[in-house]
Design a protein around this motif. Structure first.
Motif, PDB file in Angstrom:
ATOM      1  N   TYR A   1     -32.585  -5.175 -99.575  1.00 36.15           N
ATOM      2  CA  TYR A   1     -32.034  -5.555 -98.269  1.00 36.15           C
ATOM      3  C   TYR A   1     -32.512  -4.539 -97.223  1.00 36.15           C
ATOM      4  O   TYR A   1     -32.981  -4.889 -96.135  1.00 36.15           O
TER       5      TYR A   1
ATOM      6  N   LYS B   1     -36.183  -4.904 -96.394  1.00 34.85           N
ATOM      7  CA  LYS B   1     -36.428  -6.060 -95.506  1.00 34.85           C
ATOM      8  C   LYS B   1     -35.991  -5.741 -94.080  1.00 34.85           C
ATOM      9  O   LYS B   1     -36.683  -6.004 -93.117  1.00 34.85           O
TER      10      LYS B   1
ATOM     11  N   TYR C   1     -28.438 -11.795 -98.324  1.00 36.79           N
ATOM     12  CA  TYR C   1     -29.410 -12.133 -99.381  1.00 36.79           C
ATOM     13  C   TYR C   1     -30.301 -10.920 -99.635  1.00 36.79           C
ATOM     14  O   TYR C   1     -31.413 -10.854 -99.105  1.00 36.79           O
TER      15      TYR C   1
ATOM     16  N   ASP D   1     -33.320 -12.337-102.329  1.00 36.34           N
ATOM     17  CA  ASP D   1     -33.974 -13.639-102.198  1.00 36.34           C
ATOM     18  C   ASP D   1     -34.287 -13.884-100.723  1.00 36.34           C
ATOM     19  O   ASP D   1     -33.592 -13.376 -99.867  1.00 36.34           O
ATOM     20  N   HIS D   2     -35.301 -14.668-100.485  1.00 43.84           N
ATOM     21  CA  HIS D   2     -35.666 -15.118 -99.134  1.00 43.84           C
ATOM     22  C   HIS D   2     -36.218 -13.988 -98.266  1.00 43.84           C
ATOM     23  O   HIS D   2     -36.048 -12.815 -98.566  1.00 43.84           O
ATOM     24  N   GLU D   3     -36.818 -14.423 -97.146  1.00 43.06           N
ATOM     25  CA  GLU D   3     -37.334 -13.417 -96.203  1.00 43.06           C
ATOM     26  C   GLU D   3     -36.260 -12.993 -95.221  1.00 43.06           C
ATOM     27  O   GLU D   3     -36.389 -11.985 -94.545  1.00 43.06           O
ATOM     28  N   TYR D   4     -35.226 -13.808 -95.080  1.00 46.13           N
ATOM     29  CA  TYR D   4     -34.142 -13.405 -94.180  1.00 46.13           C
ATOM     30  C   TYR D   4     -33.170 -12.492 -94.925  1.00 46.13           C
ATOM     31  O   TYR D   4     -33.106 -12.506 -96.160  1.00 46.13           O
ATOM     32  N   THR D   5     -32.424 -11.705 -94.150  1.00 49.81           N
ATOM     33  CA  THR D   5     -31.467 -10.785 -94.772  1.00 49.81           C
ATOM     34  C   THR D   5     -30.098 -11.426 -94.937  1.00 49.81           C
ATOM     35  O   THR D   5     -29.360 -11.101 -95.868  1.00 49.81           O
ATOM     36  N   ARG D   6     -29.745 -12.313 -93.953  1.00 47.88           N
ATOM     37  CA  ARG D   6     -28.393 -12.884 -94.050  1.00 47.88           C
ATOM     38  C   ARG D   6     -28.298 -14.181 -93.259  1.00 47.88           C
ATOM     39  O   ARG D   6     -29.124 -14.442 -92.381  1.00 47.88           O
ATOM     40  N   ILE D   7     -27.275 -14.948 -93.599  1.00 49.49           N
ATOM     41  CA  ILE D   7     -26.975 -16.173 -92.850  1.00 49.49           C
ATOM     42  C   ILE D   7     -25.575 -16.024 -92.263  1.00 49.49           C
ATOM     43  O   ILE D   7     -24.619 -15.701 -92.974  1.00 49.49           O
TER      44      ILE D   7
ATOM     45  N   LYS E   1     -30.264 -17.716 -89.411  1.00 47.95           N
ATOM     46  CA  LYS E   1     -30.878 -16.891 -90.451  1.00 47.95           C
ATOM     47  C   LYS E   1     -31.551 -15.724 -89.739  1.00 47.95           C
ATOM     48  O   LYS E   1     -32.201 -15.930 -88.718  1.00 47.95           O
TER      49      LYS E   1
ATOM     50  N   TYR F   1     -34.310 -12.899 -89.585  1.00 49.98           N
ATOM     51  CA  TYR F   1     -35.592 -12.401 -90.101  1.00 49.98           C
ATOM     52  C   TYR F   1     -35.936 -11.101 -89.368  1.00 49.98           C
ATOM     53  O   TYR F   1     -36.296 -11.147 -88.191  1.00 49.98           O
TER      54      TYR F   1
END
Ligand code: UDP
Length: 373
Positions: free
Chosen positions: A157, A160, A277, A280-286, A304, A306
């Motif tokens: 995290y 990213k 997240y 997983d994924h390129e974003y850190t959070r939703i 999201k 990024y």
């Protein structure tokens, strides 16, 4: 434009600038000119109702929390506040677990049955690495939660979010997140945790709605500078290195975020306001805004996040190099005080302030400059 009728010039209509504008206008009856580069007030707290009727934040969720009684009293002058205790879930190994780490987090991820604070303290004692005075964010995480949780919840995290290794970042970054030895799953520990009932933009409108305050939007200080006439005091809340024309070479870097907004024709998208997240994924959070605002609507909007180096400056990056560069500008800023120019806020102090700290610093500066009050 003729700006000679103003006593106080404030650059930037975020928390710091709006607080100083409000104090000078209300308490000292000064004429204040507030210049804002963007087309709205409120800085990064700015929120608005989108085309689907959802109250969202343009620059990401802002959750207010404070232990400063004077700040709490101050913000209550301008809005009613809805109590809101923030909770965050993190998606790890297929589970949604609480952050900060608490008993539930450990039980779920290690399939344990810890039931009491004492058992949790014993578990942490066995698991964490003993480091006195952690020197960076990696050491901070290892000393608080141990290697496995560090790797599952914080390492990726942080990489990213900052595009740096945790070992390159000040311990204060991961140090923002405590560890809990109980089942308490609130993100913050402060006694006052709340959101402005009608949103942040309304709060700023109330702060700045004063006959002594003139707000000029879409106005860049660096093109207006020559026209400012004689003023008593100027408060600058933008990037400090830009003010000094980047005279020490390298730019101070700020990390930014690209927000991808999505609206769904369903009442809710996820079970909680924020889901992280780390792996997983390129974003850190939703973020799902309706969980924060309590709005009742058939649709929902999420964003999201990024992290990126392009875009609006949000986060000063607390590495050793940036801190050393900032210290040079800080010396210049101190010299400017004799010309009644002051630097205040996250960008001007190159510091990762929370909202309440930003209010506090602005209120403290007002008191320091006006001890007679
Ligand atoms: N962090 C992490 N994992 C998480 C949450 C936070 O590693 O699940 C680290 C990360 O480096 C982040 C820092 O802790 O930048 C501070 O988190 P916070 O939620 O305070 O960040 P903000 O809301 O200010 O972006």
């Amino acid at each position: 434009m003729d700006n000679s009728q103003y006593d106080i010039i404030v650059i930037g209509a975020g928390i710091s600038g709006s607080t100083l504008a409000e104090r000078y206008a209300t308490v000292l009856n000064k004429k204040v000119l507030l210049l804002e580069k963007r087309n709205h007030i409120g800085g990064n707290c700015y929120d608005f109702i989108n085309d689907d009727g959802v109250l969202i934040s343009k620059y990401g969720a802002h959750i207010f929390h404070t232990s400063f009684e004077d700040v709490w009293k101050y913000v209550n002058k301008f809005s009613e506040w809805r109590p809101y205790v923030h909770k965050v879930l993190s998606y790890v190994d297929g589970n949604l677990v609480p952050v900060p780490v608490n008993i539930t987090t450990v039980n779920k991820l290690f399939n344990l049955g810890i039931k009491s604070e004492k058992e949790m303290i014993d578990w942490l004692d066995k698991t964490t690495i003993k480091i006195n005075n952690p020197k960076n964010s990696e050491e901070m995480a290892l000393s608080r939660v141990g290697k496995v949780l560090y790797e599952k919840m914080f390492k990726k995290y942080t990489e990213k979010q900052w595009d740096k290794k945790p070992s390159e970042l000040s311990p204060a970054v991961i140090g923002r997140i405590p560890v809990r030895t109980t089942f308490n799953d609130s993100y913050f520990s402060d006694p006052h945790q709340a959101l402005p009932k009608y949103g942040y933009t309304k709060l700023f409108e109330r702060m700045l709605n004063h006959p002594n305050i003139t707000v000029k939007l879409n106005t860049d200080y660096f093109t207006e500078e020559k026209n400012l006439g004689n003023f008593e005091t100027l408060f600058f809340t933008g990037p400090i290195d830009q003010f000094f024309s980047y005279k020490f070479g390298e730019k101070l870097r700020y990390r930014s975020i690209r927000f991808e907004f999505e609206t769904y024709d369903q009442e809710y998208f996820q079970s909680n306001s924020v889901v992280n997240y780390p792996n997983d994924h390129e974003y850190t959070r939703i973020v799902e805004y309706k969980h924060l605002t309590g709005q009742i609507l058939p649709k929902t909007t999420i964003s999201k996040e990024y992290p990126t180096w392009e875009g609006e400056p949000y986060y000063p990056v607390p590495t050793k190099e940036n801190q050393e560069l900032y210290e040079k500008y800080k010396k210049e800023a101190e010299k400017s005080e004799k010309n009644n120019i002051y630097f205040v806020g996250r960008l001007a102090n190159y510091k990762y302030f929370n909202m309440d700290q930003a209010f506090k610093n602005a209120l403290n500066l007002f008191e320091r400059l006006n001890p007679q009050i």
